[in-house]
Write a protein that holds these residues in place. Sequence first.
Motif, mmCIF file in Angstrom:
data_model
loop_
_atom_site.group_PDB
_atom_site.id
_atom_site.type_symbol
_atom_site.label_atom_id
_atom_site.label_comp_id
_atom_site.label_asym_id
_atom_site.label_seq_id
_atom_site.Cartn_x
_atom_site.Cartn_y
_atom_site.Cartn_z
ATOM 1 N N ASP A 78 0.832 -1.208 0.000
ATOM 2 C CA ASP A 78 0.000 0.000 0.000
ATOM 3 C C ASP A 78 0.864 1.253 0.000
ATOM 4 O OD1 ASP A 78 -2.400 1.691 0.406
ATOM 5 O OD2 ASP A 78 -1.396 2.093 2.320
ATOM 6 N N LEU A 79 0.550 2.184 -0.907
ATOM 7 C CA LEU A 79 1.262 3.453 -0.998
ATOM 8 C C LEU A 79 0.426 4.637 -0.550
ATOM 9 C CD1 LEU A 79 2.958 3.052 -4.515
ATOM 10 C CD2 LEU A 79 3.986 2.626 -2.270
ATOM 11 N N SER A 80 -0.881 4.484 -0.472
ATOM 12 C CA SER A 80 -1.750 5.658 -0.443
ATOM 13 C C SER A 80 -2.690 5.761 0.747
ATOM 14 C CB SER A 80 -2.590 5.697 -1.731
ATOM 15 O OG SER A 80 -1.752 5.779 -2.867
ATOM 16 N N GLY A 81 -2.652 4.824 1.683
ATOM 17 C CA GLY A 81 -3.618 4.850 2.772
ATOM 18 C C GLY A 81 -3.619 6.150 3.547
ATOM 19 N N TYR A 82 -2.426 6.691 3.827
ATOM 20 C CA TYR A 82 -2.354 7.905 4.647
ATOM 21 C C TYR A 82 -2.982 9.099 3.952
ATOM 22 C CZ TYR A 82 1.396 10.133 1.898
ATOM 23 O OH TYR A 82 2.120 10.743 0.893
ATOM 24 N N LYS A 83 -2.994 9.077 2.603
ATOM 25 C CA LYS A 83 -3.464 10.238 1.848
ATOM 26 C C LYS A 83 -4.949 10.503 2.080
ATOM 27 C CE LYS A 83 -0.175 8.950 -1.757
ATOM 28 N NZ LYS A 83 -0.016 8.501 -3.173
ATOM 29 N N ARG A 84 -5.689 9.443 2.437
ATOM 30 C CA ARG A 84 -7.139 9.577 2.605
ATOM 31 C C ARG A 84 -7.555 9.549 4.070
ATOM 32 N NH1 ARG A 84 -8.523 6.134 -2.932
ATOM 33 N NH2 ARG A 84 -7.294 7.547 -4.233
ATOM 34 N N LEU A 85 -6.567 9.700 4.949
ATOM 35 C CA LEU A 85 -6.730 9.859 6.400
ATOM 36 C C LEU A 85 -7.089 8.585 7.136
ATOM 37 C CD1 LEU A 85 -8.534 13.312 6.815
ATOM 38 C CD2 LEU A 85 -6.123 12.817 6.378
ATOM 39 N N GLY A 89 -8.322 0.588 9.287
ATOM 40 C CA GLY A 89 -8.388 0.794 10.724
ATOM 41 C C GLY A 89 -7.416 1.809 11.289
ATOM 42 N N THR A 90 -6.518 2.351 10.476
ATOM 43 C CA THR A 90 -5.583 3.369 10.937
ATOM 44 C C THR A 90 -6.116 4.750 10.598
ATOM 45 O OG1 THR A 90 -3.682 1.904 10.610
ATOM 46 C CG2 THR A 90 -3.228 4.257 10.788
ATOM 47 N N ARG A 91 -6.187 5.622 11.590
ATOM 48 C CA ARG A 91 -6.605 7.001 11.405
ATOM 49 C C ARG A 91 -5.356 7.874 11.369
ATOM 50 N NH1 ARG A 91 -11.639 8.964 12.976
ATOM 51 N NH2 ARG A 91 -10.637 10.995 12.688
ATOM 52 N N TYR A 92 -4.914 8.202 10.168
ATOM 53 C CA TYR A 92 -3.668 8.932 10.011
ATOM 54 C C TYR A 92 -3.761 10.357 10.534
ATOM 55 C CZ TYR A 92 -1.693 5.025 7.472
ATOM 56 O OH TYR A 92 -1.204 3.783 7.146
ATOM 57 N N ASP A 93 -4.934 10.974 10.459
ATOM 58 C CA ASP A 93 -5.082 12.310 11.029
ATOM 59 C C ASP A 93 -4.851 12.278 12.537
ATOM 60 O OD1 ASP A 93 -7.470 10.790 11.208
ATOM 61 O OD2 ASP A 93 -8.722 12.589 11.375
ATOM 62 N N ALA A 98 -1.496 12.847 17.577
ATOM 63 C CA ALA A 98 -0.836 12.188 18.707
ATOM 64 C C ALA A 98 0.667 12.446 18.697
ATOM 65 C CB ALA A 98 -1.124 10.689 18.688
ATOM 66 N N MET A 99 1.277 12.491 17.524
ATOM 67 C CA MET A 99 2.698 12.848 17.430
ATOM 68 C C MET A 99 2.935 14.230 18.032
ATOM 69 S SD MET A 99 3.798 11.727 13.567
ATOM 70 C CE MET A 99 3.913 10.019 13.016
ATOM 71 N N LEU A 100 2.083 15.183 17.692
ATOM 72 C CA LEU A 100 2.262 16.544 18.203
ATOM 73 C C LEU A 100 2.098 16.588 19.716
ATOM 74 C CD1 LEU A 100 0.393 18.522 15.399
ATOM 75 C CD2 LEU A 100 2.855 18.156 15.655
ATOM 76 N N ALA A 122 -3.118 16.946 3.315
ATOM 77 C CA ALA A 122 -3.274 18.273 3.898
ATOM 78 C C ALA A 122 -4.678 18.824 3.705
ATOM 79 C CB ALA A 122 -2.244 19.228 3.308
ATOM 80 N N HIS A 123 -5.230 18.693 2.487
ATOM 81 C CA HIS A 123 -6.543 19.319 2.303
ATOM 82 C C HIS A 123 -7.642 18.509 2.986
ATOM 83 C CE1 HIS A 123 -7.255 16.635 -1.232
ATOM 84 N NE2 HIS A 123 -8.517 17.008 -1.186
ATOM 85 N N ARG A 124 -7.464 17.196 3.083
ATOM 86 C CA ARG A 124 -8.469 16.398 3.799
ATOM 87 C C ARG A 124 -8.372 16.631 5.306
ATOM 88 N NH1 ARG A 124 -6.821 12.207 -0.526
ATOM 89 N NH2 ARG A 124 -8.369 12.708 -2.122
ATOM 90 N N PHE A 125 -7.155 16.763 5.816
ATOM 91 C CA PHE A 125 -6.990 17.100 7.227
ATOM 92 C C PHE A 125 -7.664 18.440 7.525
ATOM 93 C CE2 PHE A 125 -4.989 18.855 10.932
ATOM 94 C CZ PHE A 125 -4.754 17.773 11.759
ATOM 95 N N ALA A 126 -7.494 19.412 6.635
ATOM 96 C CA ALA A 126 -8.088 20.732 6.842
ATOM 97 C C ALA A 126 -9.610 20.665 6.886
ATOM 98 C CB ALA A 126 -7.625 21.690 5.754
ATOM 99 N N LEU A 127 -10.197 19.793 6.073
ATOM 100 C CA LEU A 127 -11.650 19.660 6.086
ATOM 101 C C LEU A 127 -12.167 19.189 7.444
ATOM 102 C CD1 LEU A 127 -12.258 17.963 2.608
ATOM 103 C CD2 LEU A 127 -12.781 20.331 3.231
ATOM 104 N N LEU A 128 -11.389 18.350 8.119
ATOM 105 C CA LEU A 128 -11.836 17.771 9.391
ATOM 106 C C LEU A 128 -11.334 18.515 10.622
ATOM 107 C CD1 LEU A 128 -11.490 13.924 8.792
ATOM 108 C CD2 LEU A 128 -13.482 15.384 8.462
ATOM 109 N N HIS A 129 -10.186 19.158 10.521
ATOM 110 C CA HIS A 129 -9.528 19.695 11.720
ATOM 111 C C HIS A 129 -9.116 21.151 11.545
ATOM 112 C CE1 HIS A 129 -9.265 15.640 13.445
ATOM 113 N NE2 HIS A 129 -8.820 15.215 12.270
#
Length: 252
Positions: A78-85, A89-93, A98-100, A122-129
Amino acid sequence: MTTALDSRGPSPLFAAQVDRRFSYFLYVPAEPRHVVVVVHGTQRMAERYRDAYRGFAEEHDCLVVAPLFPAGADEPGDLSGYKRLAFRGTRYDLVLLAMLEEIGVGGRRFHLHGFSGGGQFAHRFALLHAERLASVSIGAPGRITRIDPDTPWWLGTADVLERFGRPVDVDGLRRVPVQMVVGAADTDTREIAEPGLDAGGDTRIDRLRSLRANFEAHGIGVDFAVIPGIGHRGLQVQPEVHRFFAARLRGG
């Protein structure tokens, strides 16, 4: 115990304690008064993006965080899972947030940039957060999510509440400075063809313009930059991103 902020300058790669599949590089200036997060693309050049911000970090007192989301973290290849947040089962956002927290800046708003796959994040994160962002810079995403309550994720936002447990924050995003940036020669479509989908156009330029139009239709202002002579080269657009962030840090 040594923490990520104990040393100045470029850090080693730290494993994220929330999930050690993921990690991050830092650049720690003398006075880290602001936070900039830079998200890599498909090639995962997190360290190179961090290094592109060394001078900027010192000049503008910015702690730079460059997360690394390895390929194949959720399933082989898999190359793209993080791109869609969210993927398998992993929530990349939430991993980024949590890193911060772990670094010690979890309560602070931050400036976010991503290029290519990072631009998707980035743009999907912005939509949610939106409430977490001081500004967002969206660089040449190959695939876009438009604010559209009639179309399911990831093309639209119809089922965001069900998927993520929170709605799209359009009102919040109206208060966040937004940059969209792409090279004028970024016209290769081989990696981003979407037969049968309304992807917003054929090229990354077309799709970013479609995303701008969608944002502006919802009252979200956009600083839009098409940079002459540059193709799909994330490091080459960073001076324009630095310009955008520097203006925000000066209050402009």
